[in-house]
Structure formats: structure tokens, C-alpha cells
Write a protein that holds these residues in place. Structure first.
Motif, PDB file in Angstrom:
ATOM      1  N   LEU A 149       0.810  -1.211   0.000  1.00  0.00           N
ATOM      2  CA  LEU A 149       0.000   0.000   0.000  1.00  0.00           C
ATOM      3  C   LEU A 149       0.846   1.265   0.000  1.00  0.00           C
ATOM      4  N   ASP A 171      -9.807   3.703   4.178  1.00  0.00           N
ATOM      5  CA  ASP A 171      -8.463   3.478   4.722  1.00  0.00           C
ATOM      6  C   ASP A 171      -7.452   4.395   4.022  1.00  0.00           C
ATOM      7  N   THR A 210      -7.621  -3.265   2.246  1.00  0.00           N
ATOM      8  CA  THR A 210      -7.638  -1.805   2.243  1.00  0.00           C
ATOM      9  C   THR A 210      -8.832  -1.315   1.433  1.00  0.00           C
ATOM     10  N   HIS A 250      -1.874   1.216   9.756  1.00  0.00           N
ATOM     11  CA  HIS A 250      -3.032   0.588   9.107  1.00  0.00           C
ATOM     12  C   HIS A 250      -2.845  -0.925   8.990  1.00  0.00           C
ATOM     13  N   ASN A 251      -1.718  -1.343   8.446  1.00  0.00           N
ATOM     14  CA  ASN A 251      -1.495  -2.779   8.241  1.00  0.00           C
ATOM     15  C   ASN A 251      -1.428  -3.542   9.554  1.00  0.00           C
TER      16      ASN A 251
END
Length: 370
Positions: free
Chosen positions: A242, A361, A357, A272-273
């Protein structure tokens, strides 16, 4: 089943550029930018190739556009070389790889080899199956992955990066870090790519600050030059994620330098991950490997310590980790957001991101990066 292959032969260390002196009576076509074409480094390159017929294509710009590639194809076809050399940063090497790849899809070239010689320590393009072509009219970067894109030979001579300015050393060094971390947590990672990624991250954390502060330290420059290629090998096998998928859009829409885009996004993408427990464990393992966190630290804390360490390194490198401070306003980002989100989902690098995602996001990551 996992697959790992190394297609590029690597010559590294001080003086490795001398490898070129073995070529005699060949037609050599060199791709570089105008600045490098008039540099002392290029004079050294030409001196080693003095027994050959040399043609230079020096129209390379940062993030080479489709038109630059098209003109390069015309130049290559006129030169009909035996040897292609991409000489410079990622843009020059990516252009050389793209031009060779495109023309070999349609015509047979009598090529002995394609050689990549990096003059920055960042993209790892000299050892990867990837090239990135820009479409400036649409504001999109197109990453292309194919086994035939690998250069045949890479020459990693740290003497070529001794004069790289500090801010470029910083941005390209953070690009190395992003390549390695994304490869490490990629859904396609394996033990071989992990080993390369771990070593690349270790080298960045140990040597990038020193290379930034003392550009002529050959030891630190060598370590970072090698780290760049190791990270390139890792992501060429495991893929990215990403971070790069969004960074490509920031570069395409706002002309933000690629390494800088990656640096700004990296802490937010990790957060996020890391919502995914399996991915969070990978970040924690990397933090412990690099002695950022102790072995007994839980995964959440270790991941947060990794993020903190990245932010601290960025401050030491004088990188401002805010998109606003680099000329991207909230209104400009909001205007481009639908295009950025759509292009991020379509970017090939997102395929190996370890966590799902959605549109929100991506929006949250960009807002946090403002």
C-alpha cells in the motif's frame, strides 16, 4: 509453493566500475540524464569504454514520461547496440529497462547484455524486474513487473555516490527502508526475501544517518549502496504494498519525490497494516531483529517502537513528515482524492499488501499524512 530467483549478476565494492574495461569493439548505448552526461563520473565511464562505439541518450527526466520512453526507443533502434547501460538514479535505469523491454517485445536485438549502474542508493532498480513509467497528462505512474525486465549485470561502485547531496541521501535512504519493510510484510514474502529485507533494514538503521552527515564516508556509502540492492532483490521477489501504491499517486499528481512520499506515508501505512494481527507480528519481529524492541515486548508495543524509530530517523535526516510542508494543501488533496484512491486500488503494488484496504483506509492515511 514459493519461488525465488536472482537474475542479475552483481559486481560491488570500490573500483567495481572497472568491470567495463573488458568490453572491446562493441556498440554501447548509454541512458542517463543531461547532468550526468556532463559530469566527471561520465568521463570516467567513457574512459573505460574508449575501445567501443558509444552513443548517449541523455533526455532522461525525473519520473520518465511515455514520450521520453518513445524517443528512447527511436534512439536505441538507430544505435543498434550490443550493450545497453542505464547510468544514474532510478529514473535512468528504469528508462533503460523499459526501452529494452518494450522494443524486445516487438523486435529482435543483437544484445550481449543490459547493465545497470546506480549513482544513488535508493530504488534498487539495478536488480529488479520492475520499471515505472509516468503518464504526465493523466498524472499516473505505471509500475510494470516482468522477468524480462531484470538487467543482466549490476555494478555497485560506492565511489559513484560520494557526492550525492544530503537531502537526496535522506530521501533515497528512506526509499530503501520502505522497500525492505514492505517486502518483509508482503503476502508473498519468503525466507529468502526475508533475509535480504532484514539485512537492508538493519543497514539503513545503522548507516543512513552517518551517510547523511558524512557523505564521503566510503564505509557507510557502501553499506547503503548494498542495502538498496538487497531491498530491491527482496521486493522484486516478494512484492511491495500500500505504501508504494499511494506514493506513486502522490508523485504522479503532485510531483512529490518518490522517496519522500514513501517516508511520509510509512508510519501511517504501518499503523493501518498492523490492525491485522498476523502482519503486526511481522512488524514486531522486525523491530526485535533490529534491536529496537526487546524479545519480551508484545507485538503492539514493538510495532509502535518501530514507528517511533522511523520517525526519529526521519527527524535526524531533516525530513519533514507532513504533506502540507511540501506544498500539498488540504483542499488540493481533497480535490485529487477520488483519482488518487481509484489509482491506488489499480496500482499493481497493492496486490501483495498484507492487509485489506478500502477507500476510507486510503483517505485516513492521506489525512494523517497531511
Amino acid at each position: 509453493m514459493k519461488k525465488f530467483s536472482v537474475r542479475t549478476r552483481v559486481y560491488s565494492g570500490v573500483g567495481s566500475l572497472e568491470y567495463l574495461s573488458r568490453f572491446k569493439n562493441r556498440k554501447v548505448w548509454i541512458v542517463c540524464d543531461e547532468f550526468l552526461a556532463s559530469s566527471t563520473m561520465f568521463e570516467r565511464l567513457q574512459g573505460l569504454l574508449s575501445d567501443n562505439e558509444v552513443t548517449v541518450y541523455s533526455n532522461i527526466t525525473s519520473d520518465p514520461d511515455i514520450t521520453v520512453i518513445a524517443k528512447g526507443i527511436e534512439s536505441l533502434w538507430a544505435a543498434k547496440p550490443n550493450i545497453i547501460i542505464g547510468f544514474g538514479g532510478g529514473s535512468a535505469i528504469d528508462a533503460a529497462k523499459a526501452i529494452r523491454f518494450i522494443i524486445e517485445r516487438n523486435e529482435s536485438l543483437n544484445l550481449d547484455c543490459c547493465i545497470a549502474i546506480p549513482t544513488t542508493s535508493g530504488t534498487g532498480s539495478e536488480v529488479t524486474s520492475a520499471t515505472v513509467i509516468s503518464d504526465n497528462k493523466r498524472g499516473i505512474k505505471y509500475p510494470i513487473f516482468h522477468p524480462d525486465i531484470f538487467p543482466d549485470i549490476a555494478i555497485l561502485d560506492p565511489e559513484l555516490v560520494l557526492t550525492v547531496p544530503p537531502h537526496i541521501t535522506a530521501n533515497t535512504g528512506m526509499d530503501v527502508l520502505t522497500h525492505a519493510i514492505e517486502a518483509y510484510v508482503s503476502s508473498e514474502s519468503n525466507e529468502f526475501s526475508d533475509a535480504l529485507a532484514e539485512k537492508a533494514v538493519w543497514n539503513v538503521f545503522q548507516y543512513l544517518e552517518g551517510a547523511f552527515k558524512n557523505s564521503e564516508c566510503i564505509v557507510r556509502r557502501t553499506k547503503m549502496h548494498n542495502a538498496s540492492s538487497m531491498a530491491g532483490m527482496a521486493f522484486s521477489q516478494a512484492g511491495l504494498g500500500l505504501n508504494h501504491a499511494i506514493a506513486h499517486q502522490l508523485g504522479g499528481q503532485f510531483k512529490l519525490p518518490h522517496g519522500l512520499s514513501n517516508a511520509i506515508l510509512l508510519p501511517h501505512v504501518i499503523r493501518h497494516n498492523a490492525k491485522d494481527a498476523k502482519t503486526r507480528k511481522r512488524y514486531a519481529k522486525l523491530a526485535k531483529h533490529c534491536l529496537i524492541a526487546s524479545k519480551s515486548t508484545n507485538d503492539i508495543t514493538a510495532t509502535n517502537q518501530l514507528i517511533l524509530h522511523i520517525n526519529q530517523l526521519a527527524r535526524k535526516l531533516k525530513i519533514n513528515m507532513s504533506l502540507r510542508r511540501h506544498g500539498i494543501s488540504e483542499s488540493a488533496l481533497r480535490q485529487k482524492l477520488p483519482d488518487i484512491i481509484a489509482a491506488t486500488h489499480n496500482d499493481s503494488t497493492i496486490a501483495t499488501n498484507p492487509a485489506p484496504t478500502n477507500d476510507n483506509d486510503i483517505k485516513r492515511i492521506l489525512e494523517a499524512a497531511l
